[in-house]
Scaffold this motif. Structure first.
Motif, PDB file in Angstrom:
ATOM      1  N   PRO A  59       0.821  -1.216   0.000  1.00  0.00           N
ATOM      2  CA  PRO A  59       0.000   0.000   0.000  1.00  0.00           C
ATOM      3  C   PRO A  59       0.854   1.265   0.000  1.00  0.00           C
ATOM      4  CG  PRO A  59      -0.861  -1.559   1.584  1.00  0.00           C
ATOM      5  CD  PRO A  59       0.465  -2.112   1.103  1.00  0.00           C
ATOM      6  N   PRO A  60       0.496   2.217  -0.859  1.00  0.00           N
ATOM      7  CA  PRO A  60       1.244   3.474  -0.880  1.00  0.00           C
ATOM      8  C   PRO A  60       0.926   4.303   0.359  1.00  0.00           C
ATOM      9  CG  PRO A  60      -0.668   3.645  -2.294  1.00  0.00           C
ATOM     10  CD  PRO A  60      -0.622   2.222  -1.805  1.00  0.00           C
ATOM     11  N   ARG A  61       1.832   5.223   0.661  1.00  0.00           N
ATOM     12  CA  ARG A  61       1.596   6.211   1.712  1.00  0.00           C
ATOM     13  C   ARG A  61       1.365   7.530   0.995  1.00  0.00           C
ATOM     14  NH1 ARG A  61       4.644   5.209   6.893  1.00  0.00           N
ATOM     15  NH2 ARG A  61       5.193   3.024   6.817  1.00  0.00           N
ATOM     16  N   PHE A  62       0.333   8.229   1.373  1.00  0.00           N
ATOM     17  CA  PHE A  62       0.126   9.518   0.726  1.00  0.00           C
ATOM     18  C   PHE A  62      -0.500  10.527   1.650  1.00  0.00           C
ATOM     19  CE2 PHE A  62      -3.389   6.785  -0.501  1.00  0.00           C
ATOM     20  CZ  PHE A  62      -4.509   7.561  -0.324  1.00  0.00           C
ATOM     21  N   ILE A  63      -0.276  11.772   1.268  1.00  0.00           N
ATOM     22  CA  ILE A  63      -0.809  12.914   1.983  1.00  0.00           C
ATOM     23  C   ILE A  63      -1.613  13.721   0.975  1.00  0.00           C
ATOM     24  CG2 ILE A  63      -0.264  15.073   3.167  1.00  0.00           C
ATOM     25  CD1 ILE A  63       2.420  13.726   3.993  1.00  0.00           C
ATOM     26  N   VAL A  64      -2.884  13.927   1.265  1.00  0.00           N
ATOM     27  CA  VAL A  64      -3.716  14.793   0.439  1.00  0.00           C
ATOM     28  C   VAL A  64      -3.625  16.186   1.055  1.00  0.00           C
ATOM     29  CG1 VAL A  64      -6.030  15.272  -0.419  1.00  0.00           C
ATOM     30  CG2 VAL A  64      -5.274  12.892  -0.155  1.00  0.00           C
ATOM     31  N   GLU A  65      -3.015  17.111   0.318  1.00  0.00           N
ATOM     32  CA  GLU A  65      -2.830  18.467   0.827  1.00  0.00           C
ATOM     33  C   GLU A  65      -4.048  19.344   0.564  1.00  0.00           C
ATOM     34  OE1 GLU A  65       0.773  19.325  -1.276  1.00  0.00           O
ATOM     35  OE2 GLU A  65       2.007  18.584   0.382  1.00  0.00           O
ATOM     36  N   ASN A  66      -4.701  19.140  -0.577  1.00  0.00           N
ATOM     37  CA  ASN A  66      -5.893  19.904  -0.934  1.00  0.00           C
ATOM     38  C   ASN A  66      -6.871  18.995  -1.651  1.00  0.00           C
ATOM     39  OD1 ASN A  66      -5.213  22.824  -0.317  1.00  0.00           O
ATOM     40  ND2 ASN A  66      -3.486  22.260  -1.612  1.00  0.00           N
ATOM     41  N   LEU A  67      -8.136  19.156  -1.338  1.00  0.00           N
ATOM     42  CA  LEU A  67      -9.215  18.419  -1.989  1.00  0.00           C
ATOM     43  C   LEU A  67     -10.247  19.466  -2.403  1.00  0.00           C
ATOM     44  CD1 LEU A  67      -9.563  15.407  -2.474  1.00  0.00           C
ATOM     45  CD2 LEU A  67     -10.859  15.270  -0.354  1.00  0.00           C
TER      46      LEU A  67
END
Length: 122
Positions: A59-67
């Motif tokens: 599984p990737p690790r990610f950060i959503v900064e803006n939605l």
């Protein structure tokens, strides 16, 4: 605009983080089309399933900064760490533009750039 498109994407992303590919795919239309700009286009849920089996084996690790939501579209900007074509963990900056239809993710245009300076905390 579907009132819950942002919430749908957030639930789908949670499935990815947990390695639940089928849970993620439940949020996609059967004819979903993913275009990785400058790279490849996946047509249909089965093509996406096959891609995820390889690209998201871990599984990737990610950060959503803006939605950002507008009409039938949700745009996600952020950072993601996943294994690259050599099997090494790599960091990327991304912008995903999702088009929704009838409460499902029907189309993705993904702009992904390997980020030499961008690091995600591990």
């Amino acid at each position: 605009m579907e009132p819950g498109n942002k919430a749908i994407l957030e639930k789908a992303n949670a499935a990815i983080i947990n390695g639940d590919h089928e849970g993620f795919l439940a949020f996609c239309s059967d004819d979903t089309e993913w275009t990785f700009v400058g790279d490849q286009t996946l047509r249909g849920k089965e093509a996406v399933r096959q891609y995820m089996a390889i690209a998201y084996a871990e599984p990737p690790r990610f950060i959503v900064e803006n939605l950002i939501a507008e009409g039938d579209f949700v745009t996600a900007l952020g950072k993601i760490s996943m294994k690259d074509e050599t099997g090494e963990l790599a960091d990327y900056a991304y912008c995903d533009v999702w088009r929704f239809r009838d409460g499902k993710m029907a189309e993705l245009r993904a702009f992904v750039i390997k980020a030499g300076q961008t690091k995600i905390a591990r």
